[in-house]
Design an enzyme around this catalytic site. Structure first.
Site: not given
Ligand code: PBG
Length: 322
Positions: A196, A234, A249, A314
């Site tokens: 991530k 990771e 992500k 989404y």
């Molecule tokens: C935070 C989290 C985030 C998203 C999912 N879980 C945002 C961040 O890390 O600040 C982002 C998902 C999206 O932008 O659709 N735990």
């Protein structure tokens, strides 16, 4: 011209193109992110995420029933919590009687064979808006991991099928696996956000949950987007710690990473097409610059083609109802 190879023969008609197409996308590939919020009585449209709403408990259940009707296999649940319940210890995250647990239970009770995945991170519950505990501007790793493990056991107790740690603390997958097993939840899965990135494309999500960091950014725990090999490291660590599904992500800007991680493991790969990636398509189509349906289809197919087995988007319902 005397050409032997004419690749265009295979593009002559729609039927031929369909016959030789390498990538199929169907409802079984998707998970839908679902936002739930306490103290509202009707779905509340999210202005920064056109087409997406925050749901109260009852409407969240009907929305998930609708997702299932369209063949979507499950949801990834995110909670928006009252500001007065947030504190620096994120205590609401481990409240068995809290709103988030009520929603998990309501969806599990109402819908058969629908996968409920819960978000495991502190940001929606923390007054600091960080995924971990903050002390003097530093995000604590090990103390956060203890809470994430408790949170995971709580979600498993309520009936969550998978917990999805989105926090990027070191060692949390192993700690969560151990805590779940010790509590007897050997069948509760872990979908880890393995790679991530500290992305600029999470803005609309943070608006949706009102969860933006109050100070600083997330670069000391989320990955640097200049790095590619580090994603494999990771992913391999999370696999070794017991993850069942590995996530990359964002998705559409990180196809190289999806493809690398897919090649480095035999676990299923999920890709999260995040809020900013979705909103770009919506915004461009509202200005008549892009055709939303066509551009969305291309983005989702590209994510699948790069190696994703599961796509969180989404746009999932839009894609299936085009
Ligand atoms: C935070 C989290 C985030 C998203 C999912 N879980 C945002 C961040 O890390 O600040 C982002 C998902 C999206 O932008 O659709 N735990």
């Amino acid at each position: 011209m005397d050409l032997i190879n004419r690749p265009r023969r295979l593009r002559r008609s729609n039927a031929i193109r369909n016959l030789i197409s390498e990538t199929q996308l169907n409802s079984a590939d998707f998970l839908m992110p679902v936002f739930v919020k306490e103290n509202i009585s009707n779905p509340e449209p999210i202005s920064s995420l056109p087409g997406i709403s925050r749901y109260d408990l009852k409407s969240a259940v009907s929305y998930c029933k609708q997702l299932k009707k369209y063949g979507i296999q499950g949801c990834l649940l995110f909670a928006s919590i009252n500001e007065d319940k947030k504190n620096s210890q994120a205590t609401e995250a481990v409240n068995l009687n809290g709103f988030y647990c009520d929603v998990i239970k309501a969806i599990k009770d109402a819908i058969d064979d629908f996968v409920v995945m819960t978000d495991v991170a502190l940001d929606p519950f923390s007054s600091d808006g960080h995924d971990g505990l903050v002390v003097n501007g530093t995000i604590l790793n090990d103390a956060t991991v203890d809470i994430l493990a408790q949170m995971s056991v709580l979600h498993a107790t309520i009936g969550a099928d998978f917990v999805a740690p989105s926090d990027m603390m070191d060692g949390r997958v192993g700690a969560i696996r151990l805590a779940l097993d010790n509590a007897g939840f050997i069948d509760t899965g872990i979908m880890s956000y393995a790679a991530k990135y500290a992305s600029n494309f999470y803005g609309p999500f943070r608006d949706a949950l009102d969860s933006a960091p109050k100070e600083g950014d997330k670069k000391t725990y989320q990955m640097d987007f200049r790095n590619r090999d580090e994603a494999i490291k990771e992913a391999q660590l999370d696999e070794a710690e017991g993850a069942d599904i590995l996530m990359v992500k964002p998705a559409s800007l990180y196809l190289d990473v999806i493809s690398d991680v897919k090649a480095a493991t035999n676990l299923p790969i999920a890709a999260y097409h995040v809020s900013g990636e979705y909103v770009m398509l919506k915004a461009a189509s509202e200005k008549n610059i892009l055709n939303y349906e066509q551009a969305l289809t291309e983005a989702l197919i590209a994510i699948k083609r790069s190696g994703a087995d599961i796509i969180v988007s989404y746009g999932a319902l839009d894609y299936l109802t085009i």
